[in-house]
Design a protein around this motif. Structure first.
Motif, PDB file in Angstrom:
ATOM      1  N   GLY A 157      37.345  64.693  32.350  1.00  0.00           N
ATOM      2  CA  GLY A 157      37.512  63.681  31.495  1.00  0.00           C
ATOM      3  C   GLY A 157      38.160  62.368  32.010  1.00  0.00           C
ATOM      4  O   GLY A 157      37.641  61.171  31.514  1.00  0.00           O
ATOM      5  N   PHE A 158      38.916  62.399  32.963  1.00  0.00           N
ATOM      6  CA  PHE A 158      39.671  61.387  33.464  1.00  0.00           C
ATOM      7  C   PHE A 158      38.434  60.577  34.417  1.00  0.00           C
ATOM      8  O   PHE A 158      38.556  59.357  34.105  1.00  0.00           O
ATOM      9  N   LEU A 159      37.551  61.216  35.010  1.00  0.00           N
ATOM     10  CA  LEU A 159      36.834  60.395  35.814  1.00  0.00           C
ATOM     11  C   LEU A 159      35.615  59.917  34.808  1.00  0.00           C
ATOM     12  O   LEU A 159      35.131  58.476  35.034  1.00  0.00           O
ATOM     13  N   GLU A 160      35.510  60.401  33.478  1.00  0.00           N
ATOM     14  CA  GLU A 160      34.442  59.872  32.668  1.00  0.00           C
ATOM     15  C   GLU A 160      35.141  58.573  32.162  1.00  0.00           C
ATOM     16  O   GLU A 160      34.546  57.603  31.717  1.00  0.00           O
ATOM     17  N   GLN A 161      36.551  58.512  32.007  1.00  0.00           N
ATOM     18  CA  GLN A 161      37.221  57.263  31.387  1.00  0.00           C
ATOM     19  C   GLN A 161      37.171  56.293  32.546  1.00  0.00           C
ATOM     20  O   GLN A 161      37.073  55.083  32.207  1.00  0.00           O
ATOM     21  N   LEU A 162      37.287  56.646  33.867  1.00  0.00           N
ATOM     22  CA  LEU A 162      37.195  55.655  34.926  1.00  0.00           C
ATOM     23  C   LEU A 162      35.857  55.126  34.863  1.00  0.00           C
ATOM     24  O   LEU A 162      35.709  53.969  35.321  1.00  0.00           O
ATOM     25  N   LYS A 163      34.751  55.828  34.805  1.00  0.00           N
ATOM     26  CA  LYS A 163      33.310  55.187  34.676  1.00  0.00           C
ATOM     27  C   LYS A 163      33.242  54.269  33.575  1.00  0.00           C
ATOM     28  O   LYS A 163      32.560  53.157  33.596  1.00  0.00           O
ATOM     29  N   GLU A 164      33.923  54.619  32.226  1.00  0.00           N
ATOM     30  CA  GLU A 164      33.823  54.003  31.429  1.00  0.00           C
ATOM     31  C   GLU A 164      34.542  52.584  31.463  1.00  0.00           C
ATOM     32  O   GLU A 164      33.900  51.369  31.148  1.00  0.00           O
ATOM     33  N   LEU A 165      35.824  52.494  32.164  1.00  0.00           N
ATOM     34  CA  LEU A 165      36.370  51.509  32.577  1.00  0.00           C
ATOM     35  C   LEU A 165      35.668  50.310  33.606  1.00  0.00           C
ATOM     36  O   LEU A 165      35.591  49.243  33.335  1.00  0.00           O
ATOM     37  N   LYS A 166      35.108  50.999  34.517  1.00  0.00           N
ATOM     38  CA  LYS A 166      34.110  50.315  35.502  1.00  0.00           C
ATOM     39  C   LYS A 166      33.005  49.735  34.927  1.00  0.00           C
ATOM     40  O   LYS A 166      32.871  48.594  35.104  1.00  0.00           O
ATOM     41  N   LYS A 167      32.326  50.585  33.879  1.00  0.00           N
ATOM     42  CA  LYS A 167      31.256  49.775  33.199  1.00  0.00           C
ATOM     43  C   LYS A 167      31.639  48.675  32.356  1.00  0.00           C
ATOM     44  O   LYS A 167      31.004  47.588  32.429  1.00  0.00           O
ATOM     45  N   GLN A 168      32.797  48.821  31.768  1.00  0.00           N
ATOM     46  CA  GLN A 168      33.652  47.566  31.153  1.00  0.00           C
ATOM     47  C   GLN A 168      33.688  46.475  31.857  1.00  0.00           C
ATOM     48  O   GLN A 168      33.587  45.345  31.482  1.00  0.00           O
ATOM     49  N   ILE A 169      34.414  46.856  32.982  1.00  0.00           N
ATOM     50  CA  ILE A 169      34.676  45.574  33.863  1.00  0.00           C
ATOM     51  C   ILE A 169      33.492  44.715  34.347  1.00  0.00           C
ATOM     52  O   ILE A 169      33.301  43.495  34.400  1.00  0.00           O
ATOM     53  N   TYR A 170      32.466  45.689  34.651  1.00  0.00           N
ATOM     54  CA  TYR A 170      30.980  44.983  34.933  1.00  0.00           C
ATOM     55  C   TYR A 170      30.670  44.202  33.950  1.00  0.00           C
ATOM     56  O   TYR A 170      30.149  43.011  34.020  1.00  0.00           O
ATOM     57  N   LEU A 171      30.667  44.658  32.734  1.00  0.00           N
ATOM     58  CA  LEU A 171      29.897  43.864  31.537  1.00  0.00           C
ATOM     59  C   LEU A 171      30.698  42.689  31.457  1.00  0.00           C
ATOM     60  O   LEU A 171      30.319  41.427  31.108  1.00  0.00           O
ATOM     61  N   CYS A 172      32.176  42.939  31.534  1.00  0.00           N
ATOM     62  CA  CYS A 172      33.032  41.758  31.519  1.00  0.00           C
ATOM     63  C   CYS A 172      32.684  40.410  32.538  1.00  0.00           C
ATOM     64  O   CYS A 172      32.447  39.479  32.080  1.00  0.00           O
ATOM     65  N   PHE A 173      32.543  41.073  33.759  1.00  0.00           N
ATOM     66  CA  PHE A 173      32.036  39.949  34.664  1.00  0.00           C
ATOM     67  C   PHE A 173      31.010  39.241  34.440  1.00  0.00           C
ATOM     68  O   PHE A 173      30.523  38.103  34.522  1.00  0.00           O
ATOM     69  N   LEU A 174      29.934  40.202  33.787  1.00  0.00           N
ATOM     70  CA  LEU A 174      28.397  39.356  33.492  1.00  0.00           C
ATOM     71  C   LEU A 174      28.821  38.486  32.308  1.00  0.00           C
ATOM     72  O   LEU A 174      28.239  37.408  32.535  1.00  0.00           O
ATOM     73  N   ASN A 175      29.602  38.866  31.430  1.00  0.00           N
ATOM     74  CA  ASN A 175      30.098  37.806  30.369  1.00  0.00           C
ATOM     75  C   ASN A 175      30.765  36.660  30.839  1.00  0.00           C
ATOM     76  O   ASN A 175      30.284  35.411  30.461  1.00  0.00           O
ATOM     77  N   ILE A 176      31.546  36.790  31.647  1.00  0.00           N
ATOM     78  CA  ILE A 176      32.359  35.589  32.207  1.00  0.00           C
ATOM     79  C   ILE A 176      31.189  34.707  33.237  1.00  0.00           C
ATOM     80  O   ILE A 176      31.239  33.550  33.092  1.00  0.00           O
ATOM     81  N   ASN A 177      30.310  35.409  33.903  1.00  0.00           N
ATOM     82  CA  ASN A 177      29.406  34.484  34.477  1.00  0.00           C
ATOM     83  C   ASN A 177      28.381  33.958  33.813  1.00  0.00           C
ATOM     84  O   ASN A 177      27.940  32.742  33.944  1.00  0.00           O
ATOM     85  N   ARG A 178      27.906  34.500  32.406  1.00  0.00           N
ATOM     86  CA  ARG A 178      27.088  34.015  31.747  1.00  0.00           C
ATOM     87  C   ARG A 178      27.613  32.668  31.147  1.00  0.00           C
ATOM     88  O   ARG A 178      26.968  31.708  30.929  1.00  0.00           O
ATOM     89  N   SER A 179      28.980  32.915  30.535  1.00  0.00           N
ATOM     90  CA  SER A 179      29.626  31.830  29.904  1.00  0.00           C
ATOM     91  C   SER A 179      29.843  30.563  30.860  1.00  0.00           C
ATOM     92  O   SER A 179      29.669  29.363  30.335  1.00  0.00           O
ATOM     93  N   ARG A 180      29.911  31.133  32.224  1.00  0.00           N
ATOM     94  CA  ARG A 180      30.248  29.793  33.219  1.00  0.00           C
ATOM     95  C   ARG A 180      28.860  29.132  33.491  1.00  0.00           C
ATOM     96  O   ARG A 180      28.843  27.830  33.416  1.00  0.00           O
TER      97      ARG A 180
END
Length: 104
Positions: free
Chosen positions: A59-82
């Motif tokens: 479960g912990f590893l799944e949560q880490l994967k979810e966090l990694k995915k969220q960080i990636y999406l956040c970077f995509l949104n930041i770059n799109r906004s820029r």
């Protein structure tokens, strides 16, 4: 457009914050269970706790994967906004250059 981008980023950061807090809770749980195991010192308890931690680790590893995915999406949104902001700046600059040629 900028307001929408900021709203999305705030939601992204809020989601990441919640995910990090969940992971912190899991880590604290691992620590407490490990402390209990060490204090007890009985082999049966150690085996049981080791099995629990093994199951919890998935479960912990799944949560880490979810966090990694969220960080990636956040970077995509930041770059799109820029990119959108830079495009808007370029449009305004081109409009201003066109006006300066017409005025003189």
């Amino acid at each position: 457009m900028a307001k929408k981008g900021i709203y999305i980023l705030i939601n992204d950061f809020d989601t990441m914050s919640r995910l990090v807090k969940r992971l912190e809770g899991e880590i604290e749980h691992f620590r407490v269970v490990s402390d209990v195991c060490v204090r007890n010192g009985k082999l049966e308890v150690v085996k049981k706790v080791a099995g629990e931690l093994g199951n919890d680790q998935k479960g912990f590893l799944e949560q880490l994967k979810e966090l990694k995915k969220q960080i990636y999406l956040c970077f995509l949104n930041i770059n799109r906004s820029r990119r959108l902001v830079m495009e808007e700046i370029m449009v305004v600059q081109q409009e201003n250059r066109g006006k300066s040629f017409l005025c003189c």
